[in-house]
Design an enzyme around this catalytic site. Structure first.
Site, PDB file in Angstrom:
ATOM      1  N   ASP A  33     -10.933   1.994  -2.920  1.00 23.38           N
ATOM      2  CA  ASP A  33     -11.447   1.679  -1.583  1.00 23.38           C
ATOM      3  C   ASP A  33     -12.968   1.705  -1.560  1.00 23.38           C
ATOM      4  OD1 ASP A  33      -9.061   1.175  -0.378  1.00 23.38           O
ATOM      5  OD2 ASP A  33      -8.812   3.160   0.503  1.00 23.38           O
TER       6      ASP A  33
ATOM      7  N   ASP B  68       0.826  -1.210   0.000  1.00 18.19           N
ATOM      8  CA  ASP B  68       0.000   0.000   0.000  1.00 18.19           C
ATOM      9  C   ASP B  68       0.861   1.262   0.000  1.00 18.19           C
ATOM     10  OD1 ASP B  68      -2.334   1.501   0.080  1.00 18.19           O
ATOM     11  OD2 ASP B  68      -3.191   0.390   1.754  1.00 18.19           O
TER      12      ASP B  68
HETATM   13  C1  GLA Z   1      -5.752   1.770   2.199  1.00 18.49           C
HETATM   14  C2  GLA Z   1      -6.188   0.594   1.357  1.00 18.49           C
HETATM   15  C3  GLA Z   1      -7.253  -0.176   2.072  1.00 18.49           C
HETATM   16  C4  GLA Z   1      -6.718  -0.646   3.399  1.00 18.49           C
HETATM   17  C5  GLA Z   1      -6.235   0.532   4.222  1.00 18.49           C
HETATM   18  C6  GLA Z   1      -5.532   0.069   5.478  1.00 18.49           C
HETATM   19  O1  GLA Z   1      -6.761   2.707   2.299  1.00 18.49           O
HETATM   20  O2  GLA Z   1      -6.625   1.011   0.102  1.00 18.49           O
HETATM   21  O3  GLA Z   1      -7.698  -1.261   1.310  1.00 18.49           O
HETATM   22  O4  GLA Z   1      -5.671  -1.555   3.171  1.00 18.49           O
HETATM   23  O5  GLA Z   1      -5.322   1.328   3.481  1.00 18.49           O
HETATM   24  O6  GLA Z   1      -5.084   1.106   6.265  1.00 18.49           O
END
Ligand code: GLA
Length: 714
Positions: A528, A459
């Site tokens: 997300d 990420d």
């Molecule tokens: C980002 C990712 C999510 C999740 C969060 C965790 O927003 O896109 O899918 O993994 O971080 O903090």
């Protein structure tokens, strides 16, 4: 026939890119390299004869503008340059000399290199072109070298595009691109191009949610099915800039490269800068044809493990957020295995003092109070269920409240006398610094080994601000490009060190999806936003360039935690089955019936996923229509899968029939409808399915959807 043909006397070079042709003329006398043609097939004789007289001159006009392969700033040129240089004495205004060109052919393709240099100044550059056998995509990049000796002053690359792509003159142009924001990425927009410079850019140090480094151009009349389309993508994960210039004289060029405006690169004597690859493609098969060209190219040339089927994953983020424990992950893993998941991913919250987003990033050891024995017991449990084990990491970030930051505050991107603002309570580690990259590689390999990790979700959760590097880069802003390159090197070394490891690219959803990222990852987290309806538009935009086999999509809870929209489980599955199916809901709250239904959908997906992930994709309509569908055709033609959705009630509006694409007109096909709307036992010829199609009515009401499986009779 060779892939690249040349005619030395005229300086003509002809590249055969699949069924298309690209021709240029290298004029050593004039010191120019100019585009002759980018379009349908030509013979070498055609290319040699190709001649476009320069328009009548006047003292306000440059005949070179919009015609050169990499226009410099200098001599009689007024168009925005692809290459703009400033020497130590302040002079720019390059006077190019062409030294020659060379062609090399190998088993997979062929490469052309054209060498140029500046008159009397220490800069040389090479234009590179690569064509792959049977692909319309042409890869281009530029190498720039300070050719001066020791003791000479550095020079500055003010603008350093990877390539300039010139289109034929058309009466009108239309540009297609995606734009968006967090939880609303990849929104497709096509607009007429006005005279001037239209720039899409990321000033953020990563690809960004706001745009994506590709553009598609047409004359305004192309459709999904037909028409000429020129499209260009850039393989970069840092800041980038793509400018489409439509000149007042009527020419159209695309300039694309890494670094946003103002990201200048200092070149020391002997130093070489290689731009990222810019890939370009012409086709006459409309936007759908261009997308299939990109998908095929990504599969054949970009992805590291393109032939593997992606597993059905379960991810616990929406279920447990930062509250991960052994017990809740074990319970979710049991349920996930029960519905047929093949990979279980523990998301954020398993490490350091990470009980919220305020602390712990950078401390990559299992949370002491929560996983006293590390994650191995959980990994063993997951493996015992027959699933692979995945873990979320965010290697490039640090919370100020972390052991790492307390020990190494100088490792973050910052400018010494400026505030380093946190976003999501975190700062960016400077991956252009070798010691930071070494540290990351070491703990990543150690973690993968210690916890028997098969899959990482990598990420990247904030954009750069006040970014500079204390690691010795001459220009603070260079880090907007160099950080991403440092990250790529870590990814490359990690994959080389642990070849069985698979990696998902994520940046707060789809903030780092690009061809450079896909060259070292296996799939991408697209957004997300897991609302199955919103996702259809996101997926529509994503599919313009990127293939279904990298498009991660989860089925989550209803009402959706972000949008509060309630959508039936079948619709949620059909939406996510259009890519790499995953499940991300809190399965402990799903009823036994829902779990059974989910298991049935997962099984159905597995039965067709080869076609979805590796087949050719046809978009049948778009999310703005009353109803739309996506069709996939297996590479051997034996099976086709159609996923169809209708969000609202039709209100009596007739839905256009589903006219299928890519089928063998003479073959007979059996159609199965998992919604039961079509009668059982529908049998049609490929010709009839294309010409007349299938009734597109779905079950009444909102959020109707179905999957059709179309199998060729044997
Ligand atoms: C980002 C990712 C999510 C999740 C969060 C965790 O927003 O896109 O899918 O993994 O971080 O903090």
């Amino acid at each position: 026939m060779p892939l690249i043909e040349t005619d030395r006397p005229s300086g003509t070079v002809l590249l055969h890119a699949g069924p298309t042709a690209y021709a240029l003329r290298v004029d050593t006398g004039a010191g120019t390299v100019r585009t002759l043609h980018w379009g349908g097939p030509l013979t070498l004789a055609d290319a040699v004869a190709a001649f476009e007289p320069d328009a009548e001159g006047n003292s306000f006009h440059s005949p070179l503008d919009g015609t050169e392969e990499l226009a410099v700033d200098g001599q009689v040129r007024f168009a925005p340059p692809a290459l703009d240089v400033r020497y130590a004495d302040g002079t720019g205004s390059v006077e190019p000399v062409v030294d020659g060109y060379a062609v090399q052919e190998d088993a997979e393709g062929a490469e052309l290199t054209v060498s140029l240099r500046d008159t009397g100044r220490p800069l040389g550059w090479r234009l590179h072109y690569r064509v792959h056998r049977d692909r319309a995509v042409i890869e281009r990049w530029t190498e720039l070298r300070h050719t001066g000796g020791h003791g000479e002053q550095p020079l500055t690359l003010v603008r350093h595009a990877a390539a300039q792509w010139n289109l034929p003159v058309l009466p009108e142009y239309r540009a297609g691109s995606v734009h968006g924001r967090w939880i609303s990425e990849f929104q497709l927009r096509r607009t007429p191009l006005s005279v001037g410079e239209t720039t899409w850019s990321s000033r953020r140090g990563h690809t960004g949610h706001q745009g994506n480094p590709w553009v598609t151009l047409d004359g305004g009349g192309a459709t999904e099915e037909s028409g000429e389309v020129w499209t260009v993508a850039l393989a970069t994960s840092g800041s980038w800039r793509t400018t489409v210039v439509r000149s007042a004289e009527g020419r159209c060029s695309v300039l694309t490269g890494s670094g946003h405006e103002g990201v200048e690169l200092a070149l020391a004597p002997g130093e070489t800068w290689t731009t990222p690859v810019s890939a370009g493609q012409y086709g006459a098969g409309g936007f759908g044809g261009a997308s299939r060209g990109w998908h095929a190219y990504t599969r054949a040339t970009v992805l590291p493990a393109a032939d593997e089927l992606r597993p059905v994953l379960y991810n616990s983020w929406e279920a447990t957020a930062f509250g991960v424990t052994f017990d809740n992950q074990r319970d979710l893993a049991d349920l996930a295995a029960g519905i047929g998941a093949e990979l279980f991913v523990v998301d954020d919250g398993w490490f350091g003092a990470r009980d919220s987003d305020r602390a712990g990033l950078g401390d990559w050891t299992a949370r002491p109070g929560v996983f006293p024995d590390g994650l191995r017991p959980l990994a063993d449990h997951v493996h015992g269920l027959g699933m692979r084990f995945g873990l979320w990491v965010e290697p490039e970030m640090v919370n100020p409240d972390s052991e790492l930051f307390r020990a190494r505050p100088e490792w973050v991107l910052h400018l010494p006398d400026r505030t380093a603002h946190t976003l999501r309570n975190q700062l960016v580690l400077d991956f252009s610094r070798p010691e930071v990259a070494e540290w990351a590689l070491e703990w990543l390999v150690r973690t993968v080994d210690a916890f028997d990790v098969d899959f990482l979700k990598w990420d990247f959760n904030r954009s750069f601000t006040e970014a500079g590097s204390t690691g010795g880069l001459t220009d603070a802003r260079r880090v907007f490009v160099e950080h991403a390159l440092g990250t790529q090197r870590v990814l490359d070394r990690l994959r080389a060190a642990r070849p069985a490891l698979r990696i998902e690219a994520c940046s707060g959803g789809g903030g780092r999806v690009d061809l450079a990222s896909l060259a070292r990852t296996d799939q991408a987290w697209v957004s997300d936003n897991t609302d199955a309806v919103d996702r259809l538009a996101i997926q529509h935009g994503f599919s313009q360039v990127y293939p279904a086999q990298v498009m991660g999509a989860w089925v989550t809870d209803s009402p959706n935690p972000f949008t509060r929209r309630s959508v039936p489980l079948g619709f949620r599955f059909h939406s996510a089955m259009a890519g790499v199916l995953g499940v991300g809901g809190d399965l402990t709250r799903w009823s036994a019936d829902e779990l059974d239904e989910a298991a049935a959908f997962v099984a159905r997906y597995k039965a067709v996923r080869e076609t979805v992930q590796h087949g050719d994709q046809y978009r049948l309509g778009s999310p703005g229509d009353v109803s739309h569908a996506v069709q996939y055709v297996a590479r051997d033609g034996a099976e086709s899968v159609v996923l169809q959705w209708r969000v609202g009630p039709t209100g009596g509006v007739p839905v256009p029939r589903l006219r299928l694409r890519g089928l063998d007109p003479g073959a007979v096909y059996h159609v199965d409808d998992d919604s039961g709307t079509l009668p059982a036992g529908v049998v049609r010829t490929g010709a009839a399915l294309a010409a007349h199609g299938l009734a597109a009515e779905l079950p009444a009401g909102e959020y109707a959807s179905r999957m059709l499986t179309v199998r060729r009779e044997v």
